[in-house]
Write a protein that holds these residues in place. Structure first.
Motif, PDB file in Angstrom:
ATOM      1  N   LEU A   1     -57.729 -84.638  80.520  1.00 18.64           N
ATOM      2  CA  LEU A   1     -58.508 -83.770  79.631  1.00 18.64           C
ATOM      3  C   LEU A   1     -59.332 -82.760  80.432  1.00 18.64           C
ATOM      4  N   ASP A   2     -59.878 -83.203  81.553  1.00 14.26           N
ATOM      5  CA  ASP A   2     -60.644 -82.281  82.406  1.00 14.26           C
ATOM      6  C   ASP A   2     -59.742 -81.154  82.917  1.00 14.26           C
ATOM      7  N   TYR A   3     -58.523 -81.490  83.266  1.00 11.82           N
ATOM      8  CA  TYR A   3     -57.590 -80.477  83.775  1.00 11.82           C
ATOM      9  C   TYR A   3     -57.285 -79.422  82.719  1.00 11.82           C
ATOM     10  N   ILE A   4     -56.911 -79.850  81.517  1.00 14.14           N
ATOM     11  CA  ILE A   4     -56.525 -78.846  80.515  1.00 14.14           C
ATOM     12  C   ILE A   4     -57.734 -78.034  80.060  1.00 14.14           C
ATOM     13  N   SER A   5     -58.945 -78.621  80.141  1.00  9.97           N
ATOM     14  CA  SER A   5     -60.149 -77.848  79.838  1.00  9.97           C
ATOM     15  C   SER A   5     -60.371 -76.767  80.888  1.00  9.97           C
ATOM     16  N   ARG A   6     -60.156 -77.113  82.149  1.00  7.62           N
ATOM     17  CA  ARG A   6     -60.305 -76.116  83.224  1.00  7.62           C
ATOM     18  C   ARG A   6     -59.288 -74.993  83.087  1.00  7.62           C
ATOM     19  N   GLU A   7     -58.160 -75.286  82.457  1.00 10.15           N
ATOM     20  CA  GLU A   7     -57.128 -74.277  82.246  1.00 10.15           C
ATOM     21  C   GLU A   7     -57.409 -73.402  81.017  1.00 10.15           C
ATOM     22  N   GLY A   8     -58.565 -73.587  80.399  1.00 12.10           N
ATOM     23  CA  GLY A   8     -58.978 -72.715  79.303  1.00 12.10           C
ATOM     24  C   GLY A   8     -58.650 -73.226  77.914  1.00 12.10           C
ATOM     25  N   ILE A   9     -58.152 -74.450  77.781  1.00 15.19           N
ATOM     26  CA  ILE A   9     -57.876 -75.032  76.469  1.00 15.19           C
ATOM     27  C   ILE A   9     -59.157 -75.674  75.946  1.00 15.19           C
ATOM     28  N   LEU A  10     -59.577 -75.282  74.739  1.00  7.65           N
ATOM     29  CA  LEU A  10     -60.803 -75.818  74.146  1.00  7.65           C
ATOM     30  C   LEU A  10     -60.505 -77.169  73.501  1.00  7.65           C
ATOM     31  N   VAL A  11     -61.002 -78.231  74.112  1.00  8.10           N
ATOM     32  CA  VAL A  11     -60.722 -79.591  73.652  1.00  8.10           C
ATOM     33  C   VAL A  11     -62.007 -80.253  73.178  1.00  8.10           C
ATOM     34  N   LYS A  12     -61.974 -80.778  71.972  1.00 10.43           N
ATOM     35  CA  LYS A  12     -63.077 -81.628  71.489  1.00 10.43           C
ATOM     36  C   LYS A  12     -62.689 -83.073  71.785  1.00 10.43           C
ATOM     37  N   ASN A  13     -63.437 -83.719  72.637  1.00 10.45           N
ATOM     38  CA  ASN A  13     -63.128 -85.068  73.088  1.00 10.45           C
ATOM     39  C   ASN A  13     -64.086 -86.064  72.429  1.00 10.45           C
ATOM     40  N   VAL A  14     -63.548 -86.893  71.528  1.00  9.23           N
ATOM     41  CA  VAL A  14     -64.352 -87.942  70.892  1.00  9.23           C
ATOM     42  C   VAL A  14     -63.800 -89.312  71.272  1.00  9.23           C
ATOM     43  N   GLY A  15     -63.185 -89.380  72.466  1.00 12.53           N
ATOM     44  CA  GLY A  15     -62.654 -90.649  72.947  1.00 12.53           C
ATOM     45  C   GLY A  15     -63.758 -91.652  73.225  1.00 12.53           C
ATOM     46  N   HIS A  16     -63.401 -92.922  73.228  1.00 13.52           N
ATOM     47  CA  HIS A  16     -64.367 -93.992  73.462  1.00 13.52           C
ATOM     48  C   HIS A  16     -63.932 -94.848  74.646  1.00 13.52           C
ATOM     49  N   HIS A  17     -64.890 -95.486  75.274  1.00 15.26           N
ATOM     50  CA  HIS A  17     -64.612 -96.329  76.425  1.00 15.26           C
ATOM     51  C   HIS A  17     -64.201 -97.730  75.974  1.00 15.26           C
ATOM     52  N   GLU A  18     -63.650 -98.485  76.895  1.00 13.21           N
ATOM     53  CA  GLU A  18     -63.173 -99.833  76.598  1.00 13.21           C
ATOM     54  C   GLU A  18     -64.315-100.694  76.057  1.00 13.21           C
ATOM     55  N   HIS A  19     -63.967-101.524  75.046  1.00 18.82           N
ATOM     56  CA  HIS A  19     -64.904-102.449  74.391  1.00 18.82           C
ATOM     57  C   HIS A  19     -65.958-101.718  73.558  1.00 18.82           C
ATOM     58  N   ILE A  20     -65.753-100.442  73.323  1.00 27.51           N
ATOM     59  CA  ILE A  20     -66.648 -99.681  72.448  1.00 27.51           C
ATOM     60  C   ILE A  20     -65.825 -99.130  71.294  1.00 27.51           C
TER      61      ILE A  20
END
Length: 315
Positions: free
Chosen positions: A161-180
């Motif tokens: 996700l960090d890579y495609i954001s650096r490439e100019g793609i606007l990403v809304k990230n609402v991912g969650h971590h393990e056990h959350i």
């Protein structure tokens, strides 16, 4: 009078409700959670469940088997259902264990179309069941978000996700971590409906309880994910990392697929830069998802299989 089904789940999870609702169009349903019986031993649990089955005249029992050694071949054999079914969503790294467990049952229901074929290869009756879809419909919302990601946020996914954001793609990230836990379902559906594209990442880590495969040799599997189905049912396009399961049920022009982060960026740029192309693709993708899982008729093949007098069983 509908026949009765008892679901034996490990513990409460979000997809439990969706599975129950898909059965409830055809059956009267009951359910219980094994973790409510932690103060009882094996024999006590079996006896109590069998008493429930007898008292309520339950004919069909459905077992939740993923990552839970208690609900196994021996437990299922002791349960007095006339017809027994296992349900699996994470068969990708436990298939050999599940194949043993399934020999105590009449039918296998799996979330992954590749898993279905693997069970059929061994001689089992098997069907695909979708865990993600329950009483959903296309929502006509203003598309304010270019790309949405939700789900378990592993380190490799964060890097992606960090890579495609650096490439100019606007990403809304609402991912969650393990056990959350992730977002509540209503909030998630609202975000999907406001998005132009849902990004699906399909790599899943090797976590087999059997230790058949070392993580140093097989670090991940390409797993069929419910994000594909959920986005399509909500009226939003999906661009997905490869998995063999999706290749079975989608044509190339129905679901855009990538193998690398560079290929992903290329697909997203092309779709987001051309509203007409994005609309055409969205319509094709969502139409295919609706065709597969939109209404209770999509459960009819499972119902017909359950109601058969004779079921193939691996001896």
């Amino acid at each position: 009078m509908k026949n009765k089904v008892l679901f034996i789940f490990k513990y409460p999870r979000a997809w439990n409700t969706s599975v129950i609702e898909r059965f409830s169009n055809y059956y009267d349903t009951e359910y219980l959670y094994i973790n409510d019986y932690i103060d009882k031993n094996f024999v006590e649990i079996v006896n109590e469940i069998n008493q429930l089955i007898e008292s309520k005249n339950i004919e069909i029992v459905v077992f939740d088997v993923d990552y839970f050694k208690f609900i196994n071949f021996f437990f299922i054999k002791k349960i007095n259902g006339k017809k027994k079914i296992i349900v699996t969503g994470d068969d990708f790294d436990q298939h050999e264990l599940h194949s043993i467990t399934a020999s105590a049952c009449d039918l296998v229901l799996s979330h992954d179309p590749l898993s279905v074929l693997k069970f059929k290869e061994k001689g089992y009756e098997a069907h695909m069941i979708n865990f993600e879809i329950s009483n959903l419909q296309i929502i006509n919302s203003r598309k304010e978000i270019d790309v949405l990601f939700f789900g378990h946020l592993t380190p490799d996914r964060r890097q992606f996700l960090d890579y495609i954001s650096r490439e100019g793609i606007l990403v809304k990230n609402v991912g969650h971590h393990e056990h959350i836990e992730g977002l509540p379902k209503d909030q998630l559906i609202n975000l999907i409906s406001k998005s132009k594209i849902v990004l699906n990442l399909s790599k899943s880590r090797t976590t087999s309880v059997l230790n058949y495969a070392s993580e140093s040799i097989y670090p991940f599997y390409y797993q069929f994910k419910g994000r594909i189905c959920l986005s399509g049912m909500t009226g939003t396009a999906c661009v997905s990392e490869y998995s063999p399961g999706q290749e079975i049920i989608f044509k190339e022009d129905e679901l855009q697929t990538f193998f690398s982060k560079e290929e992903c960026v290329s697909i997203l740029r092309k779709l987001l830069s051309d509203n007409g192309l994005l609309e055409k693709y969205t319509n094709k993708f969502t139409s295919r998802v609706q065709e597969l899982w939109a209404d209770k008729e999509s459960f009819k093949s499972i119902y017909n299989s359950i109601e058969k007098t004779y079921h193939r069983k691996v001896k």
